[in-house]
Design a protein around this motif. Structure first.
Motif, PDB file in Angstrom:
ATOM      1  N   VAL A  60       0.854  -1.186   0.000  1.00 25.00           N
ATOM      2  CA  VAL A  60       0.000   0.000   0.000  1.00 25.00           C
ATOM      3  C   VAL A  60       0.896   1.243   0.000  1.00 25.00           C
ATOM      4  N   ASP A  61       0.750   2.067  -1.038  1.00 19.72           N
ATOM      5  CA  ASP A  61       1.529   3.298  -1.142  1.00 19.72           C
ATOM      6  C   ASP A  61       0.783   4.507  -0.577  1.00 19.72           C
ATOM      7  N   ALA A  62      -0.551   4.503  -0.678  1.00 20.02           N
ATOM      8  CA  ALA A  62      -1.345   5.634  -0.178  1.00 20.02           C
ATOM      9  C   ALA A  62      -2.801   5.205  -0.048  1.00 20.02           C
ATOM     10  N   THR A  63      -3.554   5.912   0.779  1.00 21.60           N
ATOM     11  CA  THR A  63      -4.997   5.716   0.867  1.00 21.60           C
ATOM     12  C   THR A  63      -5.660   7.083   0.904  1.00 21.60           C
ATOM     13  N   ARG A  64      -6.891   7.117   0.403  1.00 22.58           N
ATOM     14  CA  ARG A  64      -7.685   8.351   0.496  1.00 22.58           C
ATOM     15  C   ARG A  64      -9.139   7.961   0.662  1.00 22.58           C
ATOM     16  N   GLU A  65      -9.849   8.779   1.402  1.00 22.70           N
ATOM     17  CA  GLU A  65     -11.268   8.530   1.622  1.00 22.70           C
ATOM     18  C   GLU A  65     -12.082   9.385   0.670  1.00 22.70           C
ATOM     19  N   THR A  66     -13.209   8.825   0.218  1.00 25.05           N
ATOM     20  CA  THR A  66     -14.092   9.539  -0.693  1.00 25.05           C
ATOM     21  C   THR A  66     -15.520   9.088  -0.449  1.00 25.05           C
ATOM     22  N   ASP A  67     -16.448   9.890  -0.909  1.00 20.02           N
ATOM     23  CA  ASP A  67     -17.862   9.475  -0.895  1.00 20.02           C
ATOM     24  C   ASP A  67     -18.504   9.854  -2.220  1.00 20.02           C
ATOM     25  N   GLN A  68     -17.693   9.934  -3.254  1.00 20.16           N
ATOM     26  CA  GLN A  68     -18.181  10.359  -4.568  1.00 20.16           C
ATOM     27  C   GLN A  68     -19.230   9.428  -5.148  1.00 20.16           C
ATOM     28  N   ASP A  69     -19.269   8.172  -4.693  1.00 21.05           N
ATOM     29  CA  ASP A  69     -20.269   7.233  -5.194  1.00 21.05           C
ATOM     30  C   ASP A  69     -21.466   7.117  -4.258  1.00 21.05           C
ATOM     31  N   GLY A  70     -21.558   8.028  -3.280  1.00 17.32           N
ATOM     32  CA  GLY A  70     -22.716   8.067  -2.405  1.00 17.32           C
ATOM     33  C   GLY A  70     -22.566   7.295  -1.106  1.00 17.32           C
ATOM     34  N   PHE A  71     -21.399   6.768  -0.817  1.00 19.23           N
ATOM     35  CA  PHE A  71     -21.141   6.080   0.448  1.00 19.23           C
ATOM     36  C   PHE A  71     -19.661   6.247   0.767  1.00 19.23           C
ATOM     37  N   PRO A  72     -19.290   6.205   2.045  1.00 12.70           N
ATOM     38  CA  PRO A  72     -17.881   6.383   2.415  1.00 12.70           C
ATOM     39  C   PRO A  72     -17.050   5.170   2.009  1.00 12.70           C
ATOM     40  N   GLU A  73     -16.035   5.401   1.228  1.00 11.85           N
ATOM     41  CA  GLU A  73     -15.135   4.318   0.867  1.00 11.85           C
ATOM     42  C   GLU A  73     -13.710   4.827   0.862  1.00 11.85           C
ATOM     43  N   THR A  74     -12.795   3.892   0.974  1.00 13.88           N
ATOM     44  CA  THR A  74     -11.373   4.199   0.930  1.00 13.88           C
ATOM     45  C   THR A  74     -10.821   3.630  -0.366  1.00 13.88           C
ATOM     46  N   ILE A  75      -9.993   4.411  -1.017  1.00 14.59           N
ATOM     47  CA  ILE A  75      -9.300   3.966  -2.229  1.00 14.59           C
ATOM     48  C   ILE A  75      -7.825   3.839  -1.861  1.00 14.59           C
ATOM     49  N   ALA A  76      -7.298   2.630  -1.972  1.00 14.61           N
ATOM     50  CA  ALA A  76      -5.882   2.396  -1.699  1.00 14.61           C
ATOM     51  C   ALA A  76      -5.124   2.343  -3.024  1.00 14.61           C
ATOM     52  N   THR A  77      -4.043   3.081  -3.102  1.00 17.41           N
ATOM     53  CA  THR A  77      -3.126   2.984  -4.233  1.00 17.41           C
ATOM     54  C   THR A  77      -2.098   1.938  -3.836  1.00 17.41           C
ATOM     55  N   VAL A  78      -2.021   0.864  -4.627  1.00 15.15           N
ATOM     56  CA  VAL A  78      -1.127  -0.239  -4.279  1.00 15.15           C
ATOM     57  C   VAL A  78      -0.163  -0.538  -5.413  1.00 15.15           C
ATOM     58  N   ARG A  79       1.018  -0.988  -5.028  1.00 17.10           N
ATOM     59  CA  ARG A  79       2.027  -1.412  -5.990  1.00 17.10           C
ATOM     60  C   ARG A  79       2.040  -2.939  -5.999  1.00 17.10           C
ATOM     61  N   VAL A  80       1.798  -3.536  -7.153  1.00 13.92           N
ATOM     62  CA  VAL A  80       1.734  -4.992  -7.284  1.00 13.92           C
ATOM     63  C   VAL A  80       3.141  -5.573  -7.199  1.00 13.92           C
ATOM     64  N   VAL A  81       3.330  -6.487  -6.248  1.00 12.05           N
ATOM     65  CA  VAL A  81       4.607  -7.167  -6.048  1.00 12.05           C
ATOM     66  C   VAL A  81       4.600  -8.504  -6.785  1.00 12.05           C
ATOM     67  N   ALA A  82       3.472  -9.214  -6.731  1.00 14.56           N
ATOM     68  CA  ALA A  82       3.325 -10.508  -7.406  1.00 14.56           C
ATOM     69  C   ALA A  82       1.845 -10.740  -7.693  1.00 14.56           C
ATOM     70  N   THR A  83       1.568 -11.529  -8.714  1.00 13.78           N
ATOM     71  CA  THR A  83       0.184 -11.849  -9.085  1.00 13.78           C
ATOM     72  C   THR A  83      -0.054 -13.343  -8.898  1.00 13.78           C
ATOM     73  N   GLY A  84      -1.156 -13.665  -8.211  1.00 11.63           N
ATOM     74  CA  GLY A  84      -1.514 -15.059  -7.981  1.00 11.63           C
ATOM     75  C   GLY A  84      -2.651 -15.526  -8.854  1.00 11.63           C
ATOM     76  N   LYS A  85      -3.494 -14.580  -9.307  1.00  6.77           N
ATOM     77  CA  LYS A  85      -4.630 -14.927 -10.162  1.00  6.77           C
ATOM     78  C   LYS A  85      -5.024 -13.691 -10.963  1.00  6.77           C
ATOM     79  N   GLY A  86      -5.426 -13.917 -12.200  1.00 14.90           N
ATOM     80  CA  GLY A  86      -5.915 -12.837 -13.045  1.00 14.90           C
ATOM     81  C   GLY A  86      -4.805 -11.945 -13.571  1.00 14.90           C
ATOM     82  N   LYS A  87      -5.238 -10.818 -14.128  1.00 19.37           N
ATOM     83  CA  LYS A  87      -4.284  -9.872 -14.711  1.00 19.37           C
ATOM     84  C   LYS A  87      -4.588  -8.482 -14.160  1.00 19.37           C
ATOM     85  N   PRO A  88      -3.749  -7.987 -13.253  1.00 20.99           N
ATOM     86  CA  PRO A  88      -3.977  -6.633 -12.741  1.00 20.99           C
ATOM     87  C   PRO A  88      -3.801  -5.614 -13.864  1.00 20.99           C
ATOM     88  N   PRO A  89      -4.424  -4.440 -13.733  1.00 21.80           N
ATOM     89  CA  PRO A  89      -4.357  -3.441 -14.801  1.00 21.80           C
ATOM     90  C   PRO A  89      -2.987  -2.800 -14.972  1.00 21.80           C
TER      91      PRO A  89
END
Length: 165
Positions: free
Chosen positions: A58-87
Protein backbone atom coordinates in the motif's frame (compact mmCIF):
# COMPACT_ATOMS: atom_id res chain seq x y z
CA UNK A 1 -23.98 5.47 -15.19
CA UNK A 2 -20.72 4.72 -13.31
CA UNK A 3 -22.39 5.65 -10.01
CA UNK A 4 -25.22 3.23 -10.80
CA UNK A 5 -22.74 0.43 -11.50
CA UNK A 6 -20.95 1.10 -8.22
CA UNK A 7 -24.28 1.23 -6.35
CA UNK A 8 -25.21 -2.13 -7.86
CA UNK A 9 -21.80 -3.52 -6.85
CA UNK A 10 -22.37 -2.32 -3.29
CA UNK A 11 -25.81 -3.95 -3.16
CA UNK A 12 -24.36 -7.19 -4.51
CA UNK A 13 -21.54 -6.96 -1.96
CA UNK A 14 -24.07 -6.68 0.86
CA UNK A 15 -25.86 -9.92 -0.04
CA UNK A 16 -24.75 -12.90 2.03
CA UNK A 17 -23.29 -15.77 0.02
CA UNK A 18 -22.99 -19.18 1.64
CA UNK A 19 -20.50 -21.57 0.06
CA UNK A 20 -20.16 -25.32 0.38
CA UNK A 21 -19.21 -26.99 3.66
CA UNK A 22 -15.62 -27.66 4.72
CA UNK A 23 -12.44 -25.86 3.84
CA UNK A 24 -12.04 -23.49 6.75
CA UNK A 25 -8.82 -23.82 8.75
CA UNK A 26 -8.53 -27.32 10.17
CA UNK A 27 -11.09 -28.65 7.68
CA UNK A 28 -14.01 -27.15 9.62
CA UNK A 29 -16.39 -24.77 7.88
CA UNK A 30 -15.69 -21.13 8.63
CA UNK A 31 -18.45 -19.25 10.41
CA UNK A 32 -19.86 -16.20 8.64
CA UNK A 33 -19.40 -12.82 10.33
CA UNK A 34 -22.29 -10.71 11.62
CA UNK A 35 -22.08 -8.18 8.74
CA UNK A 36 -24.44 -8.78 5.83
CA UNK A 37 -21.94 -9.20 2.99
CA UNK A 38 -20.49 -12.13 1.06
CA UNK A 39 -18.55 -14.57 3.22
CA UNK A 40 -16.88 -17.55 1.61
CA UNK A 41 -16.73 -20.69 3.73
CA UNK A 42 -14.08 -22.49 1.69
CA UNK A 43 -10.76 -21.67 0.10
CA UNK A 44 -12.13 -22.65 -3.32
CA UNK A 45 -15.19 -20.39 -3.01
CA UNK A 46 -13.10 -17.44 -1.82
CA UNK A 47 -10.46 -17.70 -4.53
CA UNK A 48 -13.06 -18.39 -7.24
CA UNK A 49 -14.94 -15.13 -6.47
CA UNK A 50 -11.80 -13.01 -6.89
CA UNK A 51 -11.06 -11.78 -10.41
CA UNK A 52 -7.54 -10.72 -9.40
CA UNK A 53 -5.37 -11.80 -6.47
CA UNK A 54 -2.18 -9.84 -5.86
CA UNK A 55 0.53 -9.41 -3.30
CA UNK A 56 0.73 -5.64 -3.02
CA UNK A 57 2.30 -2.85 -1.00
CA UNK A 58 0.00 0.00 0.00
CA UNK A 59 1.53 3.30 -1.14
CA UNK A 60 -1.35 5.63 -0.18
CA UNK A 61 -5.00 5.72 0.87
CA UNK A 62 -7.68 8.35 0.50
CA UNK A 63 -11.27 8.53 1.62
CA UNK A 64 -14.09 9.54 -0.69
CA UNK A 65 -17.86 9.48 -0.89
CA UNK A 66 -18.18 10.36 -4.57
CA UNK A 67 -20.27 7.23 -5.19
CA UNK A 68 -22.72 8.07 -2.40
CA UNK A 69 -21.14 6.08 0.45
CA UNK A 70 -17.88 6.38 2.41
CA UNK A 71 -15.14 4.32 0.87
CA UNK A 72 -11.37 4.20 0.93
CA UNK A 73 -9.30 3.97 -2.23
CA UNK A 74 -5.88 2.40 -1.70
CA UNK A 75 -3.13 2.98 -4.23
CA UNK A 76 -1.13 -0.24 -4.28
CA UNK A 77 2.03 -1.41 -5.99
CA UNK A 78 1.73 -4.99 -7.28
CA UNK A 79 4.61 -7.17 -6.05
CA UNK A 80 3.32 -10.51 -7.41
CA UNK A 81 0.18 -11.85 -9.08
CA UNK A 82 -1.51 -15.06 -7.98
CA UNK A 83 -4.63 -14.93 -10.16
CA UNK A 84 -5.92 -12.84 -13.04
CA UNK A 85 -4.28 -9.87 -14.71
CA UNK A 86 -3.98 -6.63 -12.74
CA UNK A 87 -4.36 -3.44 -14.80
CA UNK A 88 -0.72 -2.50 -14.17
CA UNK A 89 2.13 -2.42 -11.63
CA UNK A 90 0.14 0.22 -9.73
CA UNK A 91 -3.59 -0.18 -9.21
CA UNK A 92 -6.42 1.05 -7.01
CA UNK A 93 -8.37 -1.11 -4.59
CA UNK A 94 -11.62 0.20 -3.08
CA UNK A 95 -13.31 -0.90 0.13
CA UNK A 96 -15.84 0.53 2.59
CA UNK A 97 -14.18 2.98 4.95
CA UNK A 98 -13.72 1.25 8.31
CA UNK A 99 -16.46 2.20 10.74
CA UNK A 100 -18.48 4.09 8.12
CA UNK A 101 -20.30 1.77 5.72
CA UNK A 102 -20.01 -1.36 7.87
CA UNK A 103 -19.34 -1.83 11.60
CA UNK A 104 -15.79 -2.94 10.88
CA UNK A 105 -13.60 -3.19 7.85
CA UNK A 106 -10.05 -3.65 6.73
CA UNK A 107 -7.55 -1.09 7.86
CA UNK A 108 -4.87 -1.26 5.20
CA UNK A 109 -1.76 0.52 6.40
CA UNK A 110 0.55 2.52 4.13
CA UNK A 111 3.96 0.85 3.59
CA UNK A 112 2.64 -2.62 4.52
CA UNK A 113 2.13 -5.59 2.19
CA UNK A 114 -1.09 -7.55 1.81
CA UNK A 115 -2.62 -10.29 -0.28
CA UNK A 116 -5.64 -8.59 -1.89
CA UNK A 117 -8.53 -10.60 -3.32
CA UNK A 118 -10.29 -8.25 -5.72
CA UNK A 119 -13.43 -8.29 -7.82
CA UNK A 120 -13.70 -6.06 -10.89
CA UNK A 121 -16.95 -4.10 -11.11
CA UNK A 122 -18.61 -2.86 -14.31
CA UNK A 123 -16.94 0.56 -14.33
CA UNK A 124 -13.48 -1.07 -14.18
CA UNK A 125 -12.94 -0.38 -10.49
CA UNK A 126 -11.48 -3.12 -8.28
CA UNK A 127 -13.08 -3.79 -4.89
CA UNK A 128 -12.20 -6.23 -2.11
CA UNK A 129 -14.32 -9.39 -2.37
CA UNK A 130 -15.49 -8.53 1.17
CA UNK A 131 -14.23 -6.64 4.19
CA UNK A 132 -13.35 -9.75 6.21
CA UNK A 133 -11.65 -11.93 3.58
CA UNK A 134 -10.53 -9.44 0.93
CA UNK A 135 -7.14 -8.79 2.50
CA UNK A 136 -4.55 -10.89 4.31
CA UNK A 137 -1.69 -9.16 6.09
CA UNK A 138 1.82 -10.38 5.30
CA UNK A 139 4.16 -11.09 8.22
CA UNK A 140 7.54 -12.81 7.85
CA UNK A 141 6.65 -14.19 4.38
CA UNK A 142 3.29 -15.59 5.53
CA UNK A 143 -0.24 -14.52 4.63
CA UNK A 144 -2.15 -13.90 7.87
CA UNK A 145 -5.96 -13.82 7.84
CA UNK A 146 -7.79 -11.29 10.00
CA UNK A 147 -9.38 -12.22 13.33
CA UNK A 148 -12.79 -13.18 11.87
CA UNK A 149 -11.45 -15.11 8.88
CA UNK A 150 -10.66 -18.80 9.29
CA UNK A 151 -10.32 -19.56 5.57
CA UNK A 152 -6.75 -20.28 4.50
CA UNK A 153 -5.44 -19.44 1.04
CA UNK A 154 -4.43 -22.36 -1.20
CA UNK A 155 -0.84 -23.57 -1.37
CA UNK A 156 -0.76 -22.88 -5.13
CA UNK A 157 -1.87 -19.28 -4.68
CA UNK A 158 0.60 -18.70 -1.84
CA UNK A 159 3.44 -20.15 -3.91
CA UNK A 160 2.57 -17.89 -6.88
CA UNK A 161 2.72 -14.91 -4.50
CA UNK A 162 6.06 -16.00 -2.99
CA UNK A 163 4.49 -16.75 0.39
CA UNK A 164 4.08 -19.71 2.73
CA UNK A 165 1.36 -20.93 5.05
Amino acid sequence: MAALAVAVAVVVTLVTVYGSQGGGSGGRPAEPPAADEPYYRTTGDLERHADVVVRARVDATRETDQDGFPETIATVRVVATGKGKPPGRTMYAAYPTPGAALPSGPELTVRHEYVLLLARVDDGKYVLVNTIQGSYGIEAGRAEPGPHNRVALSDGLLKALGLTR
